[in-house]
Write a protein that holds these residues in place. Structure first.
Motif, PDB file in Angstrom:
ATOM      1  N   THR A  57       0.796  -1.238   0.000  1.00  0.00           N
ATOM      2  CA  THR A  57       0.000   0.000   0.000  1.00  0.00           C
ATOM      3  C   THR A  57       0.823   1.279   0.000  1.00  0.00           C
ATOM      4  O   THR A  57       0.322   2.344  -0.384  1.00  0.00           O
ATOM      5  CB  THR A  57      -0.917   0.040   1.231  1.00  0.00           C
ATOM      6  OG1 THR A  57      -0.106   0.065   2.416  1.00  0.00           O
ATOM      7  CG2 THR A  57      -1.836  -1.174   1.267  1.00  0.00           C
ATOM      8  N   TYR A  59       1.776   2.624   2.739  1.00  0.00           N
ATOM      9  CA  TYR A  59       1.568   3.182   4.079  1.00  0.00           C
ATOM     10  C   TYR A  59       2.399   2.405   5.099  1.00  0.00           C
ATOM     11  O   TYR A  59       2.307   1.181   5.185  1.00  0.00           O
ATOM     12  CB  TYR A  59       0.101   3.078   4.489  1.00  0.00           C
ATOM     13  CG  TYR A  59      -0.835   4.051   3.781  1.00  0.00           C
ATOM     14  CD1 TYR A  59      -0.845   5.398   4.126  1.00  0.00           C
ATOM     15  CD2 TYR A  59      -1.709   3.595   2.795  1.00  0.00           C
ATOM     16  CE1 TYR A  59      -1.722   6.278   3.485  1.00  0.00           C
ATOM     17  CE2 TYR A  59      -2.580   4.464   2.157  1.00  0.00           C
ATOM     18  CZ  TYR A  59      -2.578   5.807   2.502  1.00  0.00           C
ATOM     19  OH  TYR A  59      -3.442   6.672   1.877  1.00  0.00           O
ATOM     20  N   ASP A  72     -11.179   4.297   6.020  1.00  0.00           N
ATOM     21  CA  ASP A  72     -10.043   5.011   5.438  1.00  0.00           C
ATOM     22  C   ASP A  72      -9.312   4.275   4.319  1.00  0.00           C
ATOM     23  O   ASP A  72      -8.635   4.907   3.509  1.00  0.00           O
ATOM     24  CB  ASP A  72      -9.019   5.328   6.536  1.00  0.00           C
ATOM     25  CG  ASP A  72      -9.573   6.280   7.588  1.00  0.00           C
ATOM     26  OD1 ASP A  72     -10.599   6.934   7.312  1.00  0.00           O
ATOM     27  OD2 ASP A  72      -8.988   6.352   8.691  1.00  0.00           O
ATOM     28  N   GLY A  75     -12.123   0.119  -0.533  1.00  0.00           N
ATOM     29  CA  GLY A  75     -12.900   0.657  -1.647  1.00  0.00           C
ATOM     30  C   GLY A  75     -14.395   0.665  -1.344  1.00  0.00           C
ATOM     31  O   GLY A  75     -14.900  -0.215  -0.643  1.00  0.00           O
ATOM     32  N   TYR A 103      -7.020   0.662  -0.683  1.00  0.00           N
ATOM     33  CA  TYR A 103      -6.416   1.852  -1.274  1.00  0.00           C
ATOM     34  C   TYR A 103      -4.925   1.940  -0.947  1.00  0.00           C
ATOM     35  O   TYR A 103      -4.503   1.635   0.172  1.00  0.00           O
ATOM     36  CB  TYR A 103      -7.100   3.124  -0.754  1.00  0.00           C
ATOM     37  CG  TYR A 103      -8.411   3.427  -1.448  1.00  0.00           C
ATOM     38  CD1 TYR A 103      -8.432   3.771  -2.801  1.00  0.00           C
ATOM     39  CD2 TYR A 103      -9.600   3.382  -0.753  1.00  0.00           C
ATOM     40  CE1 TYR A 103      -9.638   4.053  -3.438  1.00  0.00           C
ATOM     41  CE2 TYR A 103     -10.810   3.666  -1.374  1.00  0.00           C
ATOM     42  CZ  TYR A 103     -10.821   3.987  -2.718  1.00  0.00           C
ATOM     43  OH  TYR A 103     -12.004   4.267  -3.350  1.00  0.00           O
ATOM     44  N   THR A 104      -4.142   2.358  -1.932  1.00  0.00           N
ATOM     45  CA  THR A 104      -2.723   2.582  -1.715  1.00  0.00           C
ATOM     46  C   THR A 104      -2.483   4.074  -1.475  1.00  0.00           C
ATOM     47  O   THR A 104      -3.374   4.897  -1.663  1.00  0.00           O
ATOM     48  CB  THR A 104      -1.899   2.116  -2.934  1.00  0.00           C
ATOM     49  OG1 THR A 104      -2.260   2.925  -4.069  1.00  0.00           O
ATOM     50  CG2 THR A 104      -2.178   0.655  -3.246  1.00  0.00           C
ATOM     51  N   LYS A 105      -1.284   4.400  -1.089  1.00  0.00           N
ATOM     52  CA  LYS A 105      -0.959   5.789  -0.753  1.00  0.00           C
ATOM     53  C   LYS A 105      -1.055   6.712  -1.957  1.00  0.00           C
ATOM     54  O   LYS A 105      -1.358   7.906  -1.827  1.00  0.00           O
ATOM     55  CB  LYS A 105       0.455   5.847  -0.156  1.00  0.00           C
ATOM     56  CG  LYS A 105       0.745   7.119   0.620  1.00  0.00           C
ATOM     57  CD  LYS A 105       2.054   7.003   1.384  1.00  0.00           C
ATOM     58  CE  LYS A 105       2.288   8.219   2.266  1.00  0.00           C
ATOM     59  NZ  LYS A 105       3.521   8.090   3.075  1.00  0.00           N
ATOM     60  N   ASP A 106      -0.811   6.152  -3.155  1.00  0.00           N
ATOM     61  CA  ASP A 106      -0.880   6.980  -4.366  1.00  0.00           C
ATOM     62  C   ASP A 106      -2.263   6.990  -5.009  1.00  0.00           C
ATOM     63  O   ASP A 106      -2.427   7.410  -6.153  1.00  0.00           O
ATOM     64  CB  ASP A 106       0.180   6.543  -5.378  1.00  0.00           C
ATOM     65  CG  ASP A 106       0.000   5.093  -5.813  1.00  0.00           C
ATOM     66  OD1 ASP A 106      -0.978   4.453  -5.379  1.00  0.00           O
ATOM     67  OD2 ASP A 106       0.847   4.595  -6.586  1.00  0.00           O
ATOM     68  N   GLY A 107      -3.283   6.493  -4.276  1.00  0.00           N
ATOM     69  CA  GLY A 107      -4.663   6.569  -4.764  1.00  0.00           C
ATOM     70  C   GLY A 107      -5.106   5.403  -5.621  1.00  0.00           C
ATOM     71  O   GLY A 107      -6.235   5.368  -6.091  1.00  0.00           O
ATOM     72  N   GLN A 108      -4.216   4.427  -5.832  1.00  0.00           N
ATOM     73  CA  GLN A 108      -4.587   3.243  -6.600  1.00  0.00           C
ATOM     74  C   GLN A 108      -5.289   2.232  -5.673  1.00  0.00           C
ATOM     75  O   GLN A 108      -5.437   2.455  -4.477  1.00  0.00           O
ATOM     76  CB  GLN A 108      -3.331   2.614  -7.214  1.00  0.00           C
ATOM     77  CG  GLN A 108      -2.558   3.538  -8.132  1.00  0.00           C
ATOM     78  CD  GLN A 108      -3.363   4.004  -9.330  1.00  0.00           C
ATOM     79  OE1 GLN A 108      -4.019   3.195 -10.003  1.00  0.00           O
ATOM     80  NE2 GLN A 108      -3.351   5.301  -9.605  1.00  0.00           N
ATOM     81  N   GLN A 109      -5.728   1.126  -6.267  1.00  0.00           N
ATOM     82  CA  GLN A 109      -6.348   0.066  -5.469  1.00  0.00           C
ATOM     83  C   GLN A 109      -5.672  -1.271  -5.769  1.00  0.00           C
ATOM     84  O   GLN A 109      -5.340  -1.555  -6.917  1.00  0.00           O
ATOM     85  CB  GLN A 109      -7.846  -0.048  -5.772  1.00  0.00           C
ATOM     86  CG  GLN A 109      -8.657   1.141  -5.298  1.00  0.00           C
ATOM     87  CD  GLN A 109     -10.153   0.904  -5.445  1.00  0.00           C
ATOM     88  OE1 GLN A 109     -10.648  -0.167  -5.133  1.00  0.00           O
ATOM     89  NE2 GLN A 109     -10.872   1.906  -5.927  1.00  0.00           N
TER      90      GLN A 109
END
Length: 376
Positions: A57, A59, A72, A75, A103-109
């Motif tokens: 992720t 994070y 947080d 999805g 969700y990943t830190k860069d907004g991807q999944q």
């Protein structure tokens, strides 16, 4: 006088030291295992986040601890599902694998396949949910590519096939003028093989939809006896042309189930077609009866039968026996895998028993309408 009392705590200190070592080793395993490990307390706040979860992720452990996992990081399409899983696990219920996007830190999944279990304290009280997952994002991407490829290819093949078959039928009907006996024979072969290719395309599309979970099954009240009877009537001509007896024994005229009548008809069409196709002489018998809370349908033949090796693979997609008689007949090897998937989608079961050179018996079991509603 001074009285001194003492207690030998050597064993206790030794035990505490061993516990500390075990805890350290466990932490090391959690941090180095090649799978995301995630834990939350009874409020859904994160209290476990190993290095693999951080790698996937972006994070770090410090960035997520104390934050709400579902609100947080999950999805939107999976929030309700994961909340339901969490609630059940906190009640001590066993939970199977659950799939969700994170969700990943860069907004991807990323897509995670997760196995959840209740976390308990020393007294056995549930204090949270703990589980280990697997990053299946790449697998899902490949599955989607395969699905898109199958759909596109099938569509591109179906369009010209429809045109070919249409024009061949027009010529056979004499719309383009008279044709010779030899020309009619050749065109008949073209038409027959076009139909075979259309069947293959439809089967491939069906199995792809089933595997990807995109197949839609209607849920409506249907008279199962009527479906089976219609299928038997449809195949009377085929059986008669081979000199076979097609018998039916339907013990009730009204047996209601919950399901998709078209898909169920497809299942019994496949079973009857195969039974007739692989029976050289004798009979094919269809029996419908109620067994407690279920309806049972058997399709039994006196055909070539199957070996134990073939039986173990009979529901595998594209499987066709090496039996010389089977190889002489047409077929995609997809009919039974589609039938099995369809029946399972109806919360039912399909079974088979066979003896080489004696015959084969398929049995389909489905819950009756009132029981199907309970399952649904």
């Amino acid at each position: 006088y001074i009285n001194l009392y003492g207690e030998d705590i050597t064993q206790r200190r030794k035990t505490e030291k061993e516990v500390a070592w075990v805890a350290r080793d466990l932490r090391q395993v959690i941090e180095t295992v090649n799978a995301p490990i995630i834990g939350v307390d009874v409020k859904g706040l994160l209290n476990e986040w190993n290095q693999k979860a951080a790698d996937i992720t972006g994070y770090s452990r410090d960035e997520v601890l104390g934050r709400n996992l579902i609100e947080d990081f999950i999805g939107d399409d999976y929030k309700a599902l994961l909340q339901e899983v969490s609630d059940k696990t906190l009640k001590g219920e066993e939970t199977a694998s659950v799939e969700f996007s994170l969700y990943t830190k860069d907004g991807q999944q990323v897509t995670i396949l997760f196995n959840a279990t209740a976390r308990r304290d020393a007294s056995g009280n549930i204090i949270g949910v703990f589980g280990i997952g697997q990053d299946i994002s790449e697998r899902k991407r490949i599955e989607q590519m395969k699905s898109d490829f199958v759909s596109l290819t099938s569509h591109e093949l179906r369009t010209p096939l429809t045109s070919i078959r249409g024009y061949v039928d027009l010529i056979l009907d004499g719309d383009a003028g008279g044709i010779s006996k030899e020309q009619r024979e050749f065109l008949g072969i073209v038409s027959q093989n076009t139909q075979r290719l259309e069947t293959l395309i439809n089967d491939v599309l069906d199995i792809e939809k089933i595997e990807s979970g995109r197949i839609k099954m209607r849920q409506e009240k249907v008279n199962f006896s009527e479906i089976v009877e219609d299928c038997v009537n449809t195949f009377k001509v085929m059986a008669k042309s081979k000199g076979l007896k097609l018998e039916k024994e339907i013990k009730a005229t009204q047996i209601d189930v919950l399901g998709d009548s078209d898909r169920l008809s497809q299942v019994f069409s496949n079973l009857l077609s195969d039974a007739i196709k692989y029976t050289k002489e004798g009979r094919v018998k269809v029996t419908v009866q109620v067994k407690g809370k279920f309806v049972s349908v058997t399709v039994e033949d006196t055909g070539i039968g199957m070996s134990q090796e073939d039986l173990s693979r009979i529901f595998t997609g594209f499987f066709r026996s090496d039996n010389s008689y089977v190889r002489k007949t047409t077929g995609t090897g997809l009919g039974l895998s589609i039938a099995k998937a369809t029946i399972e989608k109806h919360n039912g079961d399909i079974r088979v028993e066979s003896k080489l050179g004696v015959g084969t018996k398929f049995e389909v079991i489905l819950p009756l309408l009132k029981e199907a509603k309970k399952v649904d």
